[in-house]
Design a protein around this motif. Structure first.
Motif, short mmCIF file in Angstrom:
data_model
loop_
_atom_site.label_atom_id
_atom_site.label_comp_id
_atom_site.label_asym_id
_atom_site.label_seq_id
_atom_site.Cartn_x
_atom_site.Cartn_y
_atom_site.Cartn_z
N ARG A 100 -7.21 -3.49 -2.77
CA ARG A 100 -7.55 -2.36 -3.08
C ARG A 100 -7.29 -1.97 -0.91
NH1 ARG A 100 -8.90 1.62 -6.64
NH2 ARG A 100 -10.23 2.68 -4.70
N CYS A 148 1.09 -1.32 -0.14
CA CYS A 148 0.36 -0.55 0.21
C CYS A 148 0.86 0.81 0.16
CB CYS A 148 -1.11 -0.12 1.56
SG CYS A 148 -1.68 1.05 1.63
N VAL A 165 0.38 4.46 0.78
CA VAL A 165 -0.39 5.18 2.10
C VAL A 165 0.47 5.16 3.23
CG1 VAL A 165 -2.99 6.03 3.20
CG2 VAL A 165 -2.37 5.96 0.23
N CYS A 218 -6.41 1.27 1.95
CA CYS A 218 -6.69 2.74 2.05
C CYS A 218 -7.51 3.51 0.65
CB CYS A 218 -5.56 3.34 2.40
SG CYS A 218 -4.20 3.09 3.91
N ARG A 219 -8.40 2.96 0.09
CA ARG A 219 -9.09 3.24 -0.86
C ARG A 219 -7.79 3.31 -1.93
NH1 ARG A 219 -13.85 7.19 1.67
NH2 ARG A 219 -13.76 5.96 2.50
N GLU A 220 -6.85 3.17 -2.41
CA GLU A 220 -6.10 3.06 -3.71
C GLU A 220 -5.48 1.66 -3.85
OE1 GLU A 220 -4.92 6.00 -5.01
OE2 GLU A 220 -6.69 7.54 -3.84
N ASP A 221 -5.43 1.69 -5.21
CA ASP A 221 -5.07 0.54 -5.50
C ASP A 221 -3.48 0.46 -4.98
OD1 ASP A 221 -6.90 -0.39 -7.68
OD2 ASP A 221 -6.10 0.99 -8.46
#
Length: 89
Positions: free
Chosen positions: A72, A51, A53, A74-77
């Protein structure tokens, strides 16, 4: 007297219209779940993702194709981690 009846009738019609609109909106939100993967099509893998993030890492050990989409977090790929040194740990 007639005004009260008209007012109550209009309130009932408005309540029914609001209910029907809300029910139609909720019905459109229904999504069918994805089908379960066929165990015969699952291939063993050894991919690592991180991740960007928070730094959490995931090891993917099986997938349906050789180049799966990253998970996915932390709402990110997540990004794929290339192992530079496999004997360091």
């Amino acid at each position: 007297m007639l005004g009260d009846v008209l007012r109550y009738g209009l309130a009932i019609v408005a309540a029914v219209l609001i209910y029907l609109t809300g029910a139609a909106m909720i019905r459109k939100l229904k999504v069918d779940p994805e089908p379960e993967p066929d165990p015969a099509n699952v291939r063993p893998l050894d991919l690592r993702f991180r991740c960007v993030v928070c730094g959490a890492e995931v090891v993917m050990t099986a997938a349906q194709d050789d180049d799966p989409e990253p998970p996915r977090h932390c709402r990110e790929d997540m990004v794929r981690v290339e192992e530079a040194d496999s004997g360091g740990r």
